[in-house]
Design a protein around this motif. Structure first.
Motif, PDB file in Angstrom:
ATOM      1  N   GLY A 194       0.786  -1.227   0.000  1.00  0.00           N
ATOM      2  CA  GLY A 194       0.000   0.000   0.000  1.00  0.00           C
ATOM      3  C   GLY A 194       0.816   1.273   0.000  1.00  0.00           C
ATOM      4  O   GLY A 194       0.256   2.369   0.087  1.00  0.00           O
ATOM      5  N   LYS A 195       2.161   1.169  -0.099  1.00  0.00           N
ATOM      6  CA  LYS A 195       3.024   2.338  -0.033  1.00  0.00           C
ATOM      7  C   LYS A 195       3.713   2.641  -1.364  1.00  0.00           C
ATOM      8  O   LYS A 195       4.310   3.711  -1.509  1.00  0.00           O
ATOM      9  CB  LYS A 195       4.088   2.157   1.053  1.00  0.00           C
ATOM     10  CG  LYS A 195       3.518   2.034   2.457  1.00  0.00           C
ATOM     11  CD  LYS A 195       4.614   1.840   3.487  1.00  0.00           C
ATOM     12  CE  LYS A 195       4.026   1.713   4.888  1.00  0.00           C
ATOM     13  NZ  LYS A 195       5.062   1.484   5.912  1.00  0.00           N
ATOM     14  N   VAL A 196       3.636   1.722  -2.301  1.00  0.00           N
ATOM     15  CA  VAL A 196       4.349   1.878  -3.565  1.00  0.00           C
ATOM     16  C   VAL A 196       3.381   1.672  -4.723  1.00  0.00           C
ATOM     17  O   VAL A 196       2.704   0.644  -4.797  1.00  0.00           O
ATOM     18  CB  VAL A 196       5.514   0.859  -3.667  1.00  0.00           C
ATOM     19  CG1 VAL A 196       6.168   0.931  -5.033  1.00  0.00           C
ATOM     20  CG2 VAL A 196       6.544   1.122  -2.575  1.00  0.00           C
ATOM     21  N   THR A 197       3.310   2.635  -5.612  1.00  0.00           N
ATOM     22  CA  THR A 197       2.460   2.514  -6.795  1.00  0.00           C
ATOM     23  C   THR A 197       3.147   1.648  -7.843  1.00  0.00           C
ATOM     24  O   THR A 197       4.378   1.493  -7.822  1.00  0.00           O
ATOM     25  CB  THR A 197       2.167   3.891  -7.410  1.00  0.00           C
ATOM     26  OG1 THR A 197       3.415   4.455  -7.876  1.00  0.00           O
ATOM     27  CG2 THR A 197       1.540   4.826  -6.378  1.00  0.00           C
ATOM     28  N   PRO A 198       2.385   1.067  -8.767  1.00  0.00           N
ATOM     29  CA  PRO A 198       3.013   0.285  -9.846  1.00  0.00           C
ATOM     30  C   PRO A 198       4.027   1.104 -10.637  1.00  0.00           C
ATOM     31  O   PRO A 198       5.055   0.572 -11.074  1.00  0.00           O
ATOM     32  CB  PRO A 198       1.823  -0.117 -10.715  1.00  0.00           C
ATOM     33  CG  PRO A 198       0.660  -0.134  -9.776  1.00  0.00           C
ATOM     34  CD  PRO A 198       0.915   0.986  -8.817  1.00  0.00           C
ATOM     35  N   GLU A 199       3.766   2.388 -10.815  1.00  0.00           N
ATOM     36  CA  GLU A 199       4.690   3.244 -11.557  1.00  0.00           C
ATOM     37  C   GLU A 199       6.023   3.383 -10.817  1.00  0.00           C
ATOM     38  O   GLU A 199       7.101   3.322 -11.433  1.00  0.00           O
ATOM     39  CB  GLU A 199       4.065   4.619 -11.778  1.00  0.00           C
ATOM     40  CG  GLU A 199       2.871   4.636 -12.714  1.00  0.00           C
ATOM     41  CD  GLU A 199       1.603   4.112 -12.062  1.00  0.00           C
ATOM     42  OE1 GLU A 199       0.652   3.765 -12.809  1.00  0.00           O
ATOM     43  OE2 GLU A 199       1.550   4.049 -10.804  1.00  0.00           O
ATOM     44  N   LYS A 200       5.961   3.578  -9.490  1.00  0.00           N
ATOM     45  CA  LYS A 200       7.186   3.693  -8.708  1.00  0.00           C
ATOM     46  C   LYS A 200       7.962   2.375  -8.700  1.00  0.00           C
ATOM     47  O   LYS A 200       9.195   2.374  -8.762  1.00  0.00           O
ATOM     48  CB  LYS A 200       6.867   4.119  -7.279  1.00  0.00           C
ATOM     49  CG  LYS A 200       6.441   5.576  -7.148  1.00  0.00           C
ATOM     50  CD  LYS A 200       6.219   5.945  -5.688  1.00  0.00           C
ATOM     51  CE  LYS A 200       5.877   7.420  -5.546  1.00  0.00           C
ATOM     52  NZ  LYS A 200       5.657   7.811  -4.124  1.00  0.00           N
ATOM     53  N   LEU A 201       7.244   1.280  -8.608  1.00  0.00           N
ATOM     54  CA  LEU A 201       7.903  -0.019  -8.613  1.00  0.00           C
ATOM     55  C   LEU A 201       8.598  -0.261  -9.947  1.00  0.00           C
ATOM     56  O   LEU A 201       9.749  -0.724  -9.987  1.00  0.00           O
ATOM     57  CB  LEU A 201       6.892  -1.126  -8.338  1.00  0.00           C
ATOM     58  CG  LEU A 201       7.439  -2.554  -8.303  1.00  0.00           C
ATOM     59  CD1 LEU A 201       8.557  -2.677  -7.281  1.00  0.00           C
ATOM     60  CD2 LEU A 201       6.310  -3.539  -7.988  1.00  0.00           C
ATOM     61  N   GLU A 202       7.929   0.079 -11.034  1.00  0.00           N
ATOM     62  CA  GLU A 202       8.529  -0.093 -12.352  1.00  0.00           C
ATOM     63  C   GLU A 202       9.778   0.776 -12.504  1.00  0.00           C
ATOM     64  O   GLU A 202      10.788   0.338 -13.058  1.00  0.00           O
ATOM     65  CB  GLU A 202       7.513   0.271 -13.432  1.00  0.00           C
ATOM     66  CG  GLU A 202       8.017   0.048 -14.853  1.00  0.00           C
ATOM     67  CD  GLU A 202       6.960   0.362 -15.904  1.00  0.00           C
ATOM     68  OE1 GLU A 202       7.284   0.278 -17.110  1.00  0.00           O
ATOM     69  OE2 GLU A 202       5.815   0.693 -15.518  1.00  0.00           O
ATOM     70  N   LYS A 203       9.714   1.995 -11.984  1.00  0.00           N
ATOM     71  CA  LYS A 203      10.863   2.895 -12.045  1.00  0.00           C
ATOM     72  C   LYS A 203      12.023   2.330 -11.228  1.00  0.00           C
ATOM     73  O   LYS A 203      13.191   2.395 -11.651  1.00  0.00           O
ATOM     74  CB  LYS A 203      10.479   4.275 -11.535  1.00  0.00           C
ATOM     75  CG  LYS A 203      11.599   5.304 -11.622  1.00  0.00           C
ATOM     76  CD  LYS A 203      11.139   6.674 -11.148  1.00  0.00           C
ATOM     77  CE  LYS A 203      12.263   7.697 -11.226  1.00  0.00           C
ATOM     78  NZ  LYS A 203      11.821   9.043 -10.759  1.00  0.00           N
ATOM     79  N   ALA A 204      11.727   1.772 -10.056  1.00  0.00           N
ATOM     80  CA  ALA A 204      12.773   1.201  -9.199  1.00  0.00           C
ATOM     81  C   ALA A 204      13.429   0.001  -9.870  1.00  0.00           C
ATOM     82  O   ALA A 204      14.663  -0.131  -9.865  1.00  0.00           O
ATOM     83  CB  ALA A 204      12.186   0.807  -7.850  1.00  0.00           C
ATOM     84  N   VAL A 205      12.621  -0.872 -10.457  1.00  0.00           N
ATOM     85  CA  VAL A 205      13.170  -2.045 -11.149  1.00  0.00           C
ATOM     86  C   VAL A 205      14.083  -1.613 -12.289  1.00  0.00           C
ATOM     87  O   VAL A 205      15.152  -2.190 -12.509  1.00  0.00           O
ATOM     88  CB  VAL A 205      12.031  -2.944 -11.671  1.00  0.00           C
ATOM     89  CG1 VAL A 205      12.593  -4.049 -12.561  1.00  0.00           C
ATOM     90  CG2 VAL A 205      11.254  -3.556 -10.514  1.00  0.00           C
ATOM     91  N   GLY A 206      13.685  -0.565 -12.988  1.00  0.00           N
ATOM     92  CA  GLY A 206      14.470  -0.079 -14.108  1.00  0.00           C
ATOM     93  C   GLY A 206      15.769   0.587 -13.720  1.00  0.00           C
ATOM     94  O   GLY A 206      16.592   0.905 -14.593  1.00  0.00           O
ATOM     95  N   SER A 207      15.993   0.798 -12.433  1.00  0.00           N
ATOM     96  CA  SER A 207      17.232   1.419 -11.972  1.00  0.00           C
ATOM     97  C   SER A 207      18.415   0.458 -11.969  1.00  0.00           C
ATOM     98  O   SER A 207      19.561   0.887 -11.814  1.00  0.00           O
ATOM     99  CB  SER A 207      17.046   1.971 -10.548  1.00  0.00           C
ATOM    100  OG  SER A 207      16.022   2.942 -10.496  1.00  0.00           O
ATOM    101  N   PHE A 208      18.137  -0.837 -12.140  1.00  0.00           N
ATOM    102  CA  PHE A 208      19.185  -1.850 -12.041  1.00  0.00           C
ATOM    103  C   PHE A 208      19.255  -2.677 -13.322  1.00  0.00           C
ATOM    104  O   PHE A 208      18.254  -2.805 -14.039  1.00  0.00           O
ATOM    105  CB  PHE A 208      18.907  -2.787 -10.860  1.00  0.00           C
ATOM    106  CG  PHE A 208      18.713  -2.075  -9.556  1.00  0.00           C
ATOM    107  CD1 PHE A 208      19.799  -1.593  -8.850  1.00  0.00           C
ATOM    108  CD2 PHE A 208      17.445  -1.868  -9.034  1.00  0.00           C
ATOM    109  CE1 PHE A 208      19.627  -0.927  -7.650  1.00  0.00           C
ATOM    110  CE2 PHE A 208      17.256  -1.202  -7.837  1.00  0.00           C
ATOM    111  CZ  PHE A 208      18.357  -0.730  -7.145  1.00  0.00           C
ATOM    112  N   PRO A 209      20.407  -3.267 -13.606  1.00  0.00           N
ATOM    113  CA  PRO A 209      20.501  -4.194 -14.734  1.00  0.00           C
ATOM    114  C   PRO A 209      19.511  -5.343 -14.568  1.00  0.00           C
ATOM    115  O   PRO A 209      19.382  -5.902 -13.476  1.00  0.00           O
ATOM    116  CB  PRO A 209      21.948  -4.699 -14.662  1.00  0.00           C
ATOM    117  CG  PRO A 209      22.688  -3.644 -13.902  1.00  0.00           C
ATOM    118  CD  PRO A 209      21.706  -3.081 -12.919  1.00  0.00           C
TER     119      PRO A 209
END
Length: 255
Positions: free
Chosen positions: A227-242
């Motif tokens: 309930g603290k992370v939106t799908p958009e934020k999660l996608e952005k976080a995943v994209g920060s790494f190889p």
């Protein structure tokens, strides 16, 4: 496993020596050096929000064992470094890192070293009740004459050691990208073939530190608070790494 526990019995430094160490293949000798003089009781572990083998935390312990098993399948035969990175502040990344390290230490044939890399919000020494009077990671990185063995502390959990963050710092990116940090991680990893390193990272969004630390890691585990992370934020976080380093996402605090 409540979060408002009163911690007792501070744990003493390990003062692990870096000279005259056993050969990498001498696993039995390395594990003998990881004995815990005074192991914490199940009640003390629950006060520290740490899993154990008793039925009272069976569900949580099994979840972290399963995560450990999946990482071992991805990591291959040699020991590896795992970065545990919360998507944003308040997702419970330190809780996940602490218990993932404990899950590795559950295995009598393995040991774990938890490194608190969140210099702005250090928490692991407090959570584990460790007296970090000899300093920690940031002190070591800032002093070329510092002894690495003095910042490795017993935790009260057999085969689990902690390097606390040490003195608080606003900016850490340069320290994490420096040769001294990489050399430290390589040394800690290579000393024992059965030792698994867990890096407790600052949040991914809002700071470059997690991305910088991922260069030292073999695998990245993201932590998303329910309930603290939106799908958009999660996608952005995943994209920060190889993509080949991202092992998966842990959804923490699900009702």
């Amino acid at each position: 496993m409540t979060s408002d526990a009163t911690l007792e019995k501070p744990v003493t430094p390990d003062n692990e020596r870096l000279h005259g160490v056993p050969h990498r293949t001498d696993t039995s000798r390395s594990l003998a050096l990881m004995d815990e003089p005074t192991a914490l009781t199940p009640r003390e572990l629950e006060e520290r929000r740490v899993i154990h083998r008793n039925d009272s935390v069976r569900e949580q312990a099994d979840a972290f064992r399963e995560l450990r098993t999946r990482l071992l399948a991805l990591g291959g035969e040699r020991n590896f470094v795992t970065l545990v990175a919360p998507v944003s502040n308040g997702c419970g990344g330190s809780f996940v890192a602490r218990n993932l390290a404990t899950a590795f230490a559950f295995d009598d044939a393995k040991s774990a070293l938890l490194i608190d890399c969140d210099a702005l919000h250090p928490s692991q020494h407090t959570a584990l009740g460790v007296d970090a009077s000899h300093g920690g990671l940031m002190d070591y990185l800032g002093d070329s004459d510092a002894d690495l063995g003095r910042i490795i502390y017993r935790t009260g959990v057999p085969r689990l050691r902690l390097i606390p963050s040490g003195r608080q710092r606003e900016t850490t990116g340069e320290a994490f990208s420096a040769f001294r940090m990489r050399a430290m991680v390589d040394s800690l990893r290579s000393r024992y073939p059965d030792r698994y390193l867990i890096l407790d990272s600052p949040s991914v969004l809002g700071s470059p530190d997690a991305r910088i630390l991922s260069e030292l890691a073999d695998l990245v585990v993201l932590v998303a608070g329910y309930g603290k992370v939106t799908p958009e934020k999660l996608e952005k976080a995943v994209g920060s790494f190889p993509a080949d380093k991202v092992a998966g996402v842990v959804f923490n605090e699900i009702p």
